[in-house]
Design a protein around this motif. Structure first.
Motif, PDB file in Angstrom:
ATOM      1  N   GLY A 134      18.285  22.496 -24.936  1.00 24.48           N
ATOM      2  CA  GLY A 134      18.335  21.053 -25.116  1.00 24.48           C
ATOM      3  C   GLY A 134      17.286  20.367 -24.277  1.00 24.48           C
ATOM      4  N   VAL A 135      17.334  19.035 -24.332  1.00 26.51           N
ATOM      5  CA  VAL A 135      16.350  18.228 -23.610  1.00 26.51           C
ATOM      6  C   VAL A 135      17.086  17.151 -22.826  1.00 26.51           C
ATOM      7  N   ILE A 136      16.627  16.906 -21.624  1.00 24.78           N
ATOM      8  CA  ILE A 136      17.176  15.822 -20.828  1.00 24.78           C
ATOM      9  C   ILE A 136      16.062  14.812 -20.586  1.00 24.78           C
ATOM     10  N   GLU A 137      16.358  13.558 -20.888  1.00 23.38           N
ATOM     11  CA  GLU A 137      15.363  12.491 -20.738  1.00 23.38           C
ATOM     12  C   GLU A 137      15.761  11.618 -19.567  1.00 23.38           C
ATOM     13  N   SER A 138      14.839  11.445 -18.628  1.00 23.84           N
ATOM     14  CA  SER A 138      15.049  10.451 -17.583  1.00 23.84           C
ATOM     15  C   SER A 138      14.037   9.338 -17.811  1.00 23.84           C
ATOM     16  N   VAL A 139      14.150   8.283 -17.011  1.00 25.77           N
ATOM     17  CA  VAL A 139      13.160   7.217 -17.159  1.00 25.77           C
ATOM     18  C   VAL A 139      11.748   7.751 -16.955  1.00 25.77           C
ATOM     19  N   LYS A 140      11.640   8.833 -16.189  1.00 28.52           N
ATOM     20  CA  LYS A 140      10.308   9.329 -15.865  1.00 28.52           C
ATOM     21  C   LYS A 140       9.744  10.301 -16.887  1.00 28.52           C
ATOM     22  N   ALA A 141      10.585  11.213 -17.385  1.00 28.83           N
ATOM     23  CA  ALA A 141      10.039  12.280 -18.226  1.00 28.83           C
ATOM     24  C   ALA A 141      11.140  12.958 -19.031  1.00 28.83           C
ATOM     25  N   ALA A 142      10.719  13.706 -20.035  1.00 29.05           N
ATOM     26  CA  ALA A 142      11.631  14.563 -20.789  1.00 29.05           C
ATOM     27  C   ALA A 142      11.462  15.984 -20.267  1.00 29.05           C
ATOM     28  N   SER A 143      12.581  16.683 -20.029  1.00 29.86           N
ATOM     29  CA  SER A 143      12.513  18.063 -19.543  1.00 29.86           C
ATOM     30  C   SER A 143      13.422  18.942 -20.382  1.00 29.86           C
ATOM     31  N   ASP A 144      13.002  20.182 -20.582  1.00 34.49           N
ATOM     32  CA  ASP A 144      13.856  21.140 -21.291  1.00 34.49           C
ATOM     33  C   ASP A 144      14.990  21.594 -20.393  1.00 34.49           C
ATOM     34  N   LEU A 145      16.119  21.908 -21.023  1.00 34.19           N
ATOM     35  CA  LEU A 145      17.255  22.520 -20.321  1.00 34.19           C
ATOM     36  C   LEU A 145      17.313  23.977 -20.743  1.00 34.19           C
ATOM     37  N   TYR A 146      17.489  24.872 -19.760  1.00 35.95           N
ATOM     38  CA  TYR A 146      17.502  26.311 -20.054  1.00 35.95           C
ATOM     39  C   TYR A 146      18.876  26.891 -19.757  1.00 35.95           C
ATOM     40  N   SER A 147      19.312  27.758 -20.641  1.00 36.73           N
ATOM     41  CA  SER A 147      20.616  28.377 -20.425  1.00 36.73           C
ATOM     42  C   SER A 147      20.526  29.451 -19.339  1.00 36.73           C
ATOM     43  N   PRO A 148      21.429  29.409 -18.365  1.00 36.89           N
ATOM     44  CA  PRO A 148      21.431  30.469 -17.351  1.00 36.89           C
ATOM     45  C   PRO A 148      22.206  31.713 -17.800  1.00 36.89           C
ATOM     46  N   VAL A 149      22.865  31.644 -18.965  1.00 36.79           N
ATOM     47  CA  VAL A 149      23.733  32.759 -19.409  1.00 36.79           C
ATOM     48  C   VAL A 149      23.528  33.037 -20.899  1.00 36.79           C
ATOM     49  N   ASN A 150      24.037  34.175 -21.353  1.00 34.88           N
ATOM     50  CA  ASN A 150      24.083  34.513 -22.777  1.00 34.88           C
ATOM     51  C   ASN A 150      25.453  34.165 -23.344  1.00 34.88           C
ATOM     52  N   GLY A 151      25.463  33.643 -24.568  1.00 35.91           N
ATOM     53  CA  GLY A 151      26.764  33.348 -25.162  1.00 35.91           C
ATOM     54  C   GLY A 151      26.659  32.376 -26.322  1.00 35.91           C
ATOM     55  N   THR A 152      27.794  31.739 -26.612  1.00 35.54           N
ATOM     56  CA  THR A 152      27.887  30.794 -27.718  1.00 35.54           C
ATOM     57  C   THR A 152      28.398  29.467 -27.179  1.00 35.54           C
ATOM     58  N   VAL A 153      27.762  28.369 -27.592  1.00 34.46           N
ATOM     59  CA  VAL A 153      28.182  27.048 -27.120  1.00 34.46           C
ATOM     60  C   VAL A 153      29.599  26.767 -27.587  1.00 34.46           C
ATOM     61  N   ALA A 154      30.509  26.536 -26.630  1.00 35.22           N
ATOM     62  CA  ALA A 154      31.900  26.230 -26.968  1.00 35.22           C
ATOM     63  C   ALA A 154      32.140  24.732 -27.016  1.00 35.22           C
TER      64      ALA A 154
END
Lengths: 125, 374
Positions: free
Chosen positions: A54-74
């Motif tokens: 996913g992506v997180i947007e702050s007033v300053k910039a957009a940054s990617d979010l990285y999963s720290p684990v393997n699995g399925t989004v619950a």
């Protein structure tokens, strides 16, 4: 394992049985500044360790979010749609981002609080 | 080593996150851009804007000199008033935008952008005639901006009465017991003041303003809140929305150009642009939550790139993202739809009427009071 562990990309994870909760660290939210939007996956999507989910947007910039684990989004934190600022005000509590049904074990290369703090501080300079 | 204003230690003590801005170490935010921005819109925010350049221009021919080098008509300004101005190259490109404070036809203060100060000083000096002196007073005189709908009522004790001070007017006076100049000018769209005070006393004035506003919702505000407020008010930022490759008409600042006032640097080029009409135009864009238009992002219509976002942010006050964009289709109108590249995909944007928000300033983004507008 309720202890919080951290990735190099500033996500945290706690594990309760087969479910992991994922968010971003206090250091990360402070660096990002006011969060205004999160683009998050739908439940059922598979995520892999180190993969952008996913992506997180702050007033300053957009940054990617990285999963720290393997699995399925619950689940994703639906509160963040109307209150993205929870990521800033309570990054380890109300500001959680994702719940993941774990596939396999939690990766062993995640850092504990002390190591993460050292790495984050070193990276900030 | 970046420059620091006399308030640097106070910024750090207040938790300011210091960033480089135009060669100065300035606070981007203290606690939260959102809170600081909303304080400006609802109560008042206090900004240190001492990084901006302050130049004294005086002498017998000071007025004629300034009028020969800026676009607006300095001669038409009443003493005790300020005027928004552009300084242009011969080809009409904008060197800088500046505010000229006129004490008398022989005595002016020119406030310029921090990042352009050295360039501006060199340009002015290269054109300076005998009989006019220029002095860079940026270090000796500090500048605070106290901006918001309640700014006037929240001025501290021992401050001169400002109730008769018109928009863009200024007076010599006292601020919390310190002698300086009080100007009803600003860069937020709100009512409020810019305060010129001797640098050795600026800390006292800063403290008095915050102390007096404590419990009322006054906050020290950083560059982030300032940028959001000025963008909502559609006040241009040099280096983002305009630069030396953009002319006044393209930037939507044709109202600052007085072609009939006599010759000035850039006049012939600007007269031609006015006659043929600008090729490009700065427009406002309004978008849905989550689509934050960033500086440099492509603006797209019917599959073709028609321009570039020059400034964009999420407006905490309007609760949706807003942007200014320079587009090559001057015919776009409010309500038309285009797309903006957000994280690699096209997101819809609506052309908005400017400004996005008209605050408590008596005439937000209007020309300075001048003889011919009275």
């Amino acid at each position: 394992m309720a202890e919080r562990r951290y990735s190099k990309t500033h996500e945290w994870v706690t594990v309760d049985g087969k479910t992991a909760t994922v968010g971003i660290s206090d250091f990360a939210q402070a660096q990002l500044g006011d969060v205004v939007f999160l683009d998050l996956p739908k439940p059922g999507r598979k995520v892999g360790k180190g993969e952008a989910f996913g992506v997180i947007e702050s007033v300053k910039a957009a940054s990617d979010l990285y999963s720290p684990v393997n699995g399925t989004v619950a689940a994703v934190n639906e509160n963040l749609t109307s209150h993205p600022e929870l990521v800033n005000s309570d990054p380890y509590g109300e500001g959680w981002i994702l719940k993941v049904d774990l596939a396999g074990a939690v990766p062993t290369d995640l850092m504990d609080e002390a190591d993460y703090k050292k790495a984050a501080e070193a990276g900030a300079h | 080593m970046p420059n620091r204003t006399p308030l640097y230690d106070r910024h750090v003590a207040l938790g300011g996150r210091m960033v480089d801005f135009g060669g100065w170490e300035m606070p981007q935010q203290y606690t939260s851009i959102r809170d600081e921005h909303l304080a400006v819109r609802k109560v008042a925010g206090l900004f240190d804007v001492s990084h901006m350049g302050r130049l004294n221009v005086d002498g017998r021919d000071a007025e004629a000199f300034l009028n020969s080098i800026v676009t607006n008509d300095v001669a038409g300004v009443h003493p005790g008033h300020a005027q928004y101005n552009l300084m242009c190259r011969e080809d009409g490109g904008i060197i800088d935008d500046l505010v000229i404070y006129k004490s008398s036809p022989t005595d002016f203060v020119v406030v310029v952008n921090a990042s352009n100060r050295e360039k501006d000083v060199a340009w002015l000096r290269a054109h300076l005639p005998a009989g006019v002196a220029m002095e860079d007073r940026t270090s000796e005189v500090s500048l605070l901006a106290f901006q918001g709908p309640r700014a006037e009522e929240l001025l501290p004790k021992h401050t001169s009465d400002t109730r008769e001070l018109p928009y863009f007017g200024f007076v010599k006076g006292s601020i919390a017991g310190v002698d300086g100049y009080i100007a009803r000018t600003g860069y937020t769209g709100e009512d409020g003041f810019e305060l010129f005070v001797p640098s050795k006393h600026v800390g006292d004035v800063w403290d008095a303003l915050l102390e007096n506003g404590r419990g009322q919702g006054v906050l020290p505000a950083g560059l982030g809140a300032r940028d959001a407020a000025r963008l909502e008010a559609a006040l241009r930022l040099w280096g983002n929305d305009m630069d030396e490759t953009v002319n006044a008409y393209e930037a939507g600042l044709g109202w600052t150009v007085k072609l009939d006032k006599g010759d000035f640097v850039g006049r012939d080029a600007l007269a031609k642009v006015k006659e043929s009409g600008p090729r490009r135009r700065l427009i406002g864009l309004s978008m849905a939550a989550g689509n934050i238009p960033r500086h440099g992002a492509a603006v797209i219509k019917d599959g073709a790139r028609i321009g570039t976002v020059t400034s964009g942010t999420h407006s905490f006050f309007l609760e949706h993202p807003i942007a200014l964009a320079l587009v090559e289709v001057p015919s776009l109108r409010a309500g038309d739809t285009v797309s903006v590249d957000v994280r690699g995909r096209e997101a819809p944007a609506e052309v908005a009427r400017l400004p996005f928000y008209r605050g408590s300033a008596h005439t937000a983004s209007a020309p300075a009071k001048s003889k011919d507008s009275n």
